[in-house]
Design an enzyme around this catalytic site. Structure first.
Site, PDB file in Angstrom:
ATOM      1  N   GLU A 192      -0.700   1.020   6.484  1.00 24.62           N
ATOM      2  CA  GLU A 192       0.561   1.625   6.016  1.00 24.62           C
ATOM      3  C   GLU A 192       0.635   3.117   6.321  1.00 24.62           C
ATOM      4  O   GLU A 192       0.874   3.937   5.421  1.00 24.62           O
ATOM      5  CB  GLU A 192       0.744   1.354   4.525  1.00 24.62           C
ATOM      6  CG  GLU A 192       0.936  -0.119   4.224  1.00 24.62           C
ATOM      7  CD  GLU A 192       1.339  -0.409   2.789  1.00 24.62           C
ATOM      8  OE1 GLU A 192       1.187   0.469   1.931  1.00 24.62           O
ATOM      9  OE2 GLU A 192       1.817  -1.533   2.536  1.00 24.62           O
ATOM     10  N   GLU A 401       0.955  -8.470   4.665  1.00 25.41           N
ATOM     11  CA  GLU A 401       0.926  -8.485   3.198  1.00 25.41           C
ATOM     12  C   GLU A 401       2.292  -8.927   2.691  1.00 25.41           C
ATOM     13  O   GLU A 401       3.309  -8.421   3.164  1.00 25.41           O
ATOM     14  CB  GLU A 401       0.669  -7.084   2.621  1.00 25.41           C
ATOM     15  CG  GLU A 401      -0.670  -6.493   2.930  1.00 25.41           C
ATOM     16  CD  GLU A 401      -0.845  -5.094   2.356  1.00 25.41           C
ATOM     17  OE1 GLU A 401      -0.112  -4.720   1.423  1.00 25.41           O
ATOM     18  OE2 GLU A 401      -1.716  -4.368   2.854  1.00 25.41           O
TER      19      GLU A 401
HETATM   20  C1  BG6 Z   1       0.225  -2.178  -0.058  1.00 25.61           C
HETATM   21  C2  BG6 Z   1      -1.187  -1.769   0.195  1.00 25.61           C
HETATM   22  O1  BG6 Z   1       0.994  -1.042  -0.114  1.00 25.61           O
HETATM   23  O2  BG6 Z   1       0.571  -2.773  -1.262  1.00 25.61           O
HETATM   24  C3  BG6 Z   1      -2.206  -2.443  -0.686  1.00 25.61           C
HETATM   25  O3  BG6 Z   1      -1.553  -1.902   1.544  1.00 25.61           O
HETATM   26  C4  BG6 Z   1      -1.653  -2.596  -2.087  1.00 25.61           C
HETATM   27  O4  BG6 Z   1      -3.380  -1.681  -0.649  1.00 25.61           O
HETATM   28  C5  BG6 Z   1      -0.399  -3.447  -2.038  1.00 25.61           C
HETATM   29  O5  BG6 Z   1      -2.564  -3.119  -2.999  1.00 25.61           O
HETATM   30  C6  BG6 Z   1       0.224  -3.723  -3.400  1.00 25.61           C
HETATM   31  O6  BG6 Z   1       0.421  -2.536  -4.113  1.00 25.61           O
HETATM   32  P1  BG6 Z   1      -0.215  -2.324  -5.562  1.00 25.61           P
HETATM   33  O7  BG6 Z   1       0.027  -0.900  -5.872  1.00 25.61           O
HETATM   34  O8  BG6 Z   1       0.548  -3.236  -6.452  1.00 25.61           O
HETATM   35  O9  BG6 Z   1      -1.636  -2.660  -5.474  1.00 25.61           O
END
Ligand code: BG6
Length: 500
Positions: A192, A401
Site C-alpha cells: 500500500e 486483500e
Molecule cells: C490494509 C493493510 O490496509 O488493511 C493491512 O495492508 C491491514 O496491513 C488491512 O491489516 C486492514 O486494516 P486494519 O487496520 O483493520 O488492520
C-alpha cells in the site's frame, strides 16, 4: 464434497487464498537477531501515527525507541505465527488455498537495515515457511516490505526521504531474490505504497522533525519536500527492484500493491465541482500506478511540485529507469468505497496532496459493517477498481486483500457464526466475477487475515477478519488457541467449486 451447480465460475487456475503480514502475525519481535522496525514502536499505524514510542535524544541528535509503559503493543507477540506457522498453514490448506500471501520482515534479514551481511537465522525461518507452504500446495506470494522499515533506518537515515535507502533496500532484495527465487514466484514491492502521504511513518519510515498529537493532517508534521523525496526514492527503488527481479527470477511475476479503496471514490453529485474534486482525489491514488505500472510521472504531479517549489531531487537516468522497469501486475486491497464532495477550504482528502474535497456519506450505500469497523459495505466498488485498472493499464490484476473486521467472541466452545462475513465474501466475489466476464485479467483473490491477526490501523485484536479465530484480546490476554468459524466452511466450498 459433491460438486454443486456453479453460477459464478472462476477461470481455470485461479488463485484462491488469503493474506497476512509479518508484523501483524509473527510476534517474536526480538527473536533470532531481529531488531525493532517501524510498527514495533506503534500500537496501530493510524491510531499511534502522531504518538509513536520514539524519543528525541538531544545528545545524539537522533530519535530513539521509547515505548510507553501503559500501552499494549500487541504486535510484539502477534498471534505467534513465528512459532505456529505449521499449524496455521495446515488450517489454511484445509480450506483448499492454492496460494498464501505474507511478507518477509526486513529486520529479520537485515536487523538494522544497513548491514552488508544478512542474518542467517532470519533467512532460515523463511526457508522453512515457504517450504511448508509449497508442501501444502500453496504458492507463496511475498510482500518485500509491509510497513516495516527497520527502525535504525528511520532514526539514523530518516527512512525513505533519504536516497541511501535505495541501496539498503536493493541489498535486501538481492539477498531474498537469490535465496527464495526458486520457491517464490509471486512478489510485491511495497505494501500500500499510496499510503505514503497519509501515513509517512509506517509506509515510508519517515520521521518528522516533531510529532504533534493534535495534528489532523500530515503537512503539520512533515515537509512536503521530504515526502516528495520519499516518493521519488521509493519509485526508483521499485524500478530497480523490478529490474533485478526480471534478471534473477525470469519465470516469476512482480507487482505493486495499492490501497484500492481510495480509488473507489465517487463524486457526491454531478455538480462539475464535485466531479473535479473527485478526479483530484483519485489522481492521488492513480499517480502511484502511473509511475510503477505505466512508467511515467503524471503531469499534474509535476505541476504541483513546481507550483509548490517542492520538486524532489532526481539523478540522471532515474526517469528512464522508471520508464523501462514497470511491474508485471497490479495488486491491490479493497475494503470500502468513499464519496467526495468539493470543499476548497477542506482537509486533504485521504492523503491527497491537494486540498479540495471532503468525505461525505453515500446515500446509496447504506449497509455498514457493525462496530468497530463501521465502513460502508460496497461490493460494486471492487468491480469499479478492477475495471478502472484494466482500462488504464491493461495488466493482470490480483486482489491482494479484501475482508471485513468484526468484533467476535467465543462462547462455551460454540463455533462462531459469522453470516455477515459470509455475505461480504459472496457479494464481493460476484462482482469480481462480473469484472472477469467483462475482460479484466484477474489472477487471484486473497482474503485479508484468513486467521485473526493484529489490526494494522488500530493495533487491536477486537477487529477480526479471520475464518479462524485466535484467542487473544486487546489487553494481551488469551491462550492463543485457534478455532474455526462458520465462514471457513463457506470459503472452502467456494474454492472447491472454483466459484459460487
Ligand atoms: C490494509 C493493510 O490496509 O488493511 C493491512 O495492508 C491491514 O496491513 C488491512 O491489516 C486492514 O486494516 P486494519 O487496520 O483493520 O488492520
Amino acid at each position: 464434497m459433491a460438486k454443486k451447480e456453479v453460477t459464478y465460475r472462476f477461470p481455470e487456475g485461479f488463485l484462491w487464498g488469503g493474506a497476512i503480514a509479518a508484523n501483524q502475525s509473527e510476534g517474536a519481535w526480538l527473536a533470532d537477531g531481529k531488531q525493532p522496525q517501524a510498527t514495533d514502536v506503534m500500537v496501530g499505524i493510524t491510531s499511534d501515527a502522531h504518538t509513536p514510542g520514539l524519543k528525541y535524544n538531544e545528545e545524539k541528535g537522533q530519535w530513539e525507541m521509547a515505548l510507553y509503559e501503559d500501552k499494549v503493543y500487541l504486535a510484539h507477540e502477534g498471534i505467534d505465527f513465528y512459532h505456529r506457522y505449521k499449524e496455521d498453514l495446515q488450517l489454511m490448506a484445509g480450506m483448499g488455498f492454492n496460494c498464501f500471501r505474507t511478507s518477509i520482515s526486513w529486520a529479520r534479514i537485515f536487523p538494522d537495515g544497513d548491514e552488508t551481511a544478512p542474518n542467517e537465522a532470519g533467512l532460515k525461518y523463511y526457508d522453512d515457511l515457504f517450504e511448508t507452504m509449497l508442501s501444502l500446495g500453496m504458492k507463496p506470494i511475498v510482500t518485500i516490505t509491509h510497513f516495516d522499515t527497520p527502525l535504525r533506518l528511520m532514526t539514523r537515515y530518516n527512512g525513505w526521504s533519504n536516497r541511501q535507502m535505495i541501496d539498503f533496500f536493493m541489498n535486501y532484495c538481492n539477498v531474498i531474490f537469490r535465496r527464495y527465487g526458486s520457491k517464490v514466484k509471486y512478489w510485491l514491492t511495497f505494501n500500500e505504497i499510496n499510503n505514503l502521504y497519509r501515513m509517512p511513518l509506517a509506509a515510508g519510515g519517515v520521521v518528522p522533525a516533531r510529532f504533534d498529537p493534535q495534528a489532523k493532517d500530515f503537512m503539520v508534521c512533515y515537509s512536503e519536500q521530504e515526502l516528495n523525496q520519499a516518493l521519488h526514492n521509493t519509485m526508483v527503488a521499485n524500478a530497480k527492484c523490478v529490474k533485478l527481479f526480471h534478471a534473477l527470477i525470469p519465470d516469476g511475476m512482480i507487482g505493486c500493491m495499492i490501497a484500492g479503496s481510495h480509488l473507489a471514490t465517487y463524486p457526491a453529485s454531478c455538480d462539475p465541482q464535485d466531479v473535479l474534486a473527485t478526479l483530484d482525489a483519485r489522481r492521488n491514488t492513480f499517480l502511484f500506478t502511473d509511475i510503477m505500472a505505466a512508467g511515467v510521472y503524471p503531469s499534474f504531479l509535476r505541476k504541483l511540485w513546481k507550483d509548490h517549489g517542492t520538486e524532489p531531487a532526481m539523478e540522471d537516468g532515474d526517469l528512464e529507469l522508471i520508464r523501462d522497469n514497470t511491474v508485471d501486475y497490479i495488486g491491490f486491497s479493497y475494503y470500502f468505497s468513499n464519496v467526495c464532495k468539493a470543499d476548497p477550504e477542506g482537509e486533504f482528502f485521504e492523503g491527497s496532496l491537494t486540498k479540495g474535497g471532503k468525505k461525505v456519506p453515500n446515500p446509496y450505500v447504506t449497509e455498514k459493517s457493525p462496530e468497530p469497523w463501521k465502513f460502508p459495505i460496497d461490493p460494486k466498488g471492487i468491480r469499479y477498481v478492477l475495471e478502472e485498472y484494466t482500462d488504464r493499464y491493461h495488466k493482470p490484476l490480483f486482489i491482494m486483500e479484501n475482508g471485513i473486521g468484526l468484533d467476535e467472541k467465543e462462547e462455551d466452545g460454540q463455533m462462531i457464526h459469522d453470516p455477515v462475513r459470509v455475505k461480504f465474501l459472496e457479494d464481493h466475489l460476484k462482482e469480481v466475477h462480473k469484472a472477469i466476464e467483462d475482460g479484466c485479467d484477474v489472477r487471484g483473490y486473497l482474503w485479508w487475515g484468513p486467521i485473526d491477526v493484529v489490526s494494522s490501523g488500530t493495533g487491536e485484536m477486537r477487529k477480526r477478519y479471520g475464518f479462524v479465530y485466535v484467542d487473544r484480546h486487546n489487553d494481551g490476554t488469551g491462550d492463543l488457541h485457534r478455532s474455526i468459524k462458520e465462514s471457513y466452511y463457506r470459503y472452502k466450498e467456494i474454492i472447491e467449486n472454483n466459484g459460487l
